[in-house]
Design an enzyme around this catalytic site. Structure first.
Site, PDB file in Angstrom:
ATOM      1  N   ASP A  33     -11.224  13.554   2.509  1.00  0.00           N
ATOM      2  CA  ASP A  33     -11.746  14.776   3.113  1.00  0.00           C
ATOM      3  C   ASP A  33     -12.859  15.300   2.219  1.00  0.00           C
ATOM      4  OD1 ASP A  33     -12.088  17.616   3.740  1.00  0.00           O
ATOM      5  OD2 ASP A  33     -10.284  17.410   4.956  1.00  0.00           O
ATOM      6  N   ILE A  34     -13.996  15.594   2.845  1.00  0.00           N
ATOM      7  CA  ILE A  34     -15.159  16.028   2.070  1.00  0.00           C
ATOM      8  C   ILE A  34     -14.861  17.308   1.284  1.00  0.00           C
ATOM      9  CG2 ILE A  34     -16.358  17.448   3.823  1.00  0.00           C
ATOM     10  CD1 ILE A  34     -18.889  15.694   3.038  1.00  0.00           C
ATOM     11  N   ASN A  89      -3.394  20.231  11.485  1.00  0.00           N
ATOM     12  CA  ASN A  89      -3.720  21.496  12.138  1.00  0.00           C
ATOM     13  C   ASN A  89      -4.017  21.216  13.606  1.00  0.00           C
ATOM     14  OD1 ASN A  89      -3.558  22.820   9.631  1.00  0.00           O
ATOM     15  ND2 ASN A  89      -5.686  22.329   9.170  1.00  0.00           N
ATOM     16  N   GLN A  96      -7.593  24.026  13.051  1.00  0.00           N
ATOM     17  CA  GLN A  96      -8.254  22.753  13.386  1.00  0.00           C
ATOM     18  C   GLN A  96      -9.750  22.993  13.584  1.00  0.00           C
ATOM     19  OE1 GLN A  96      -6.774  20.669  16.892  1.00  0.00           O
ATOM     20  NE2 GLN A  96      -7.839  18.776  16.303  1.00  0.00           N
ATOM     21  N   HIS A 102      -6.084  14.189  13.186  1.00  0.00           N
ATOM     22  CA  HIS A 102      -6.068  13.710  11.800  1.00  0.00           C
ATOM     23  C   HIS A 102      -4.878  14.292  11.061  1.00  0.00           C
ATOM     24  CE1 HIS A 102      -8.628  17.278  12.168  1.00  0.00           C
ATOM     25  NE2 HIS A 102      -8.202  17.645  10.977  1.00  0.00           N
ATOM     26  N   HIS A 104      -3.675  15.355   7.372  1.00  0.00           N
ATOM     27  CA  HIS A 104      -4.111  15.653   6.005  1.00  0.00           C
ATOM     28  C   HIS A 104      -3.023  15.219   5.031  1.00  0.00           C
ATOM     29  CE1 HIS A 104      -7.442  18.660   6.713  1.00  0.00           C
ATOM     30  NE2 HIS A 104      -6.798  18.853   7.846  1.00  0.00           N
TER      31      HIS A 104
HETATM   32  P1  5GP Z   1      -9.152  20.497  10.121  1.00  0.00           P
HETATM   33  O1  5GP Z   1      -9.856  21.750   9.671  1.00  0.00           O
HETATM   34  O2  5GP Z   1      -9.566  20.145  11.541  1.00  0.00           O
HETATM   35  O3  5GP Z   1      -7.681  20.487   9.918  1.00  0.00           O
HETATM   36  O4  5GP Z   1      -9.683  19.350   9.177  1.00  0.00           O
HETATM   37  C1  5GP Z   1     -10.954  18.804   9.297  1.00  0.00           C
HETATM   38  C2  5GP Z   1     -11.355  18.351   7.933  1.00  0.00           C
HETATM   39  O5  5GP Z   1     -12.458  17.479   8.067  1.00  0.00           O
HETATM   40  C3  5GP Z   1     -11.801  19.488   7.009  1.00  0.00           C
HETATM   41  O6  5GP Z   1     -10.878  19.607   5.936  1.00  0.00           O
HETATM   42  C4  5GP Z   1     -13.188  19.063   6.562  1.00  0.00           C
HETATM   43  O7  5GP Z   1     -13.421  19.244   5.185  1.00  0.00           O
HETATM   44  C5  5GP Z   1     -13.251  17.600   6.938  1.00  0.00           C
HETATM   45  N1  5GP Z   1     -14.580  17.150   7.298  1.00  0.00           N
HETATM   46  C6  5GP Z   1     -15.433  17.740   8.169  1.00  0.00           C
HETATM   47  N2  5GP Z   1     -16.574  17.027   8.255  1.00  0.00           N
HETATM   48  C7  5GP Z   1     -16.427  15.968   7.425  1.00  0.00           C
HETATM   49  C8  5GP Z   1     -17.277  14.874   7.092  1.00  0.00           C
HETATM   50  O8  5GP Z   1     -18.406  14.732   7.572  1.00  0.00           O
HETATM   51  N3  5GP Z   1     -16.788  13.973   6.205  1.00  0.00           N
HETATM   52  C9  5GP Z   1     -15.555  14.094   5.651  1.00  0.00           C
HETATM   53  N4  5GP Z   1     -15.184  13.166   4.787  1.00  0.00           N
HETATM   54  N5  5GP Z   1     -14.725  15.109   5.947  1.00  0.00           N
HETATM   55  C10 5GP Z   1     -15.162  16.040   6.815  1.00  0.00           C
END
Ligand code: 5GP
Ligand code: ZN
Length: 142
Positions: A33-34, A89, A96, A102, A104
């Protein structure tokens, strides 16, 4: 494989957007995760585009979750964290932000490692009958 041309994770899977890959096979892709909430924070995604857990068929879910332990163990072996939070999430309100399913994997190191999800328990707010009614309200929909 179904994919969505506007989806950032589909682009990562296809190699259109670079990522720090941790693991890949025919069905799943795992990458850092970035945001690196903690060191080693990894996402595991199905190669098939599905929006979130609500929209996921059993076969896609079982393949995805089957890979979670080995990636989790690899993170544990690499960094020897004190623990790990495994979560998904679902929906904007729950945090989310990318609408491709995905999981985590967030290794935990200490109380100030960057992860914070405190919740409040309500054990005393429900009678056993109320718990039974809640359980039934859910189970009739399965
Ligand atoms: P969510 O917020 O949907 O649970 O998680 C999405 C995750 O994707 C976030 O933690 C965010 O940092 C990660 N993310 C978003 N864009 C990118 C990307 O371009 N590359 C990577 N490696 N992670 C990303
Ligand atoms: Zn996608």
């Amino acid at each position: 494989m179904t994919h969505d041309t506007n989806c950032i994770f589909c682009k990562i899977i296809n190699g259109e957007i670079p990522s720090a890959k941790v693991y890949e096979d025919e069905a799943v892709y795992a990458f850092l995760d970035i945001s690196q909430v903690t060191k080693g924070h990894t996402l595991i995604v199905p190669k098939t585009h599905v929006k979130n857990i609500y929209e996921t068929k059993e076969e896609v879910a079982s393949t995805l979750f089957a890979r979670v332990p080995k990636v989790a163990r690899a993170i544990e072996k690499a960094f020897n964290p004190a623990g790990m939070n495994v979560l998904s999430n679902t929906g904007e309100f729950a945090g989310q932000s990318v609408f491709h399913l995905h999981i985590h994997l967030i290794p935990r190191y200490d109380e100030s490692d960057g992860y914070n999800a405190k919740w409040v328990t309500h054990n005393d707010d429900y009678t056993n009958e109320e718990r039974q009614a809640i359980a039934e309200a859910i189970s009739v929909n399965i």
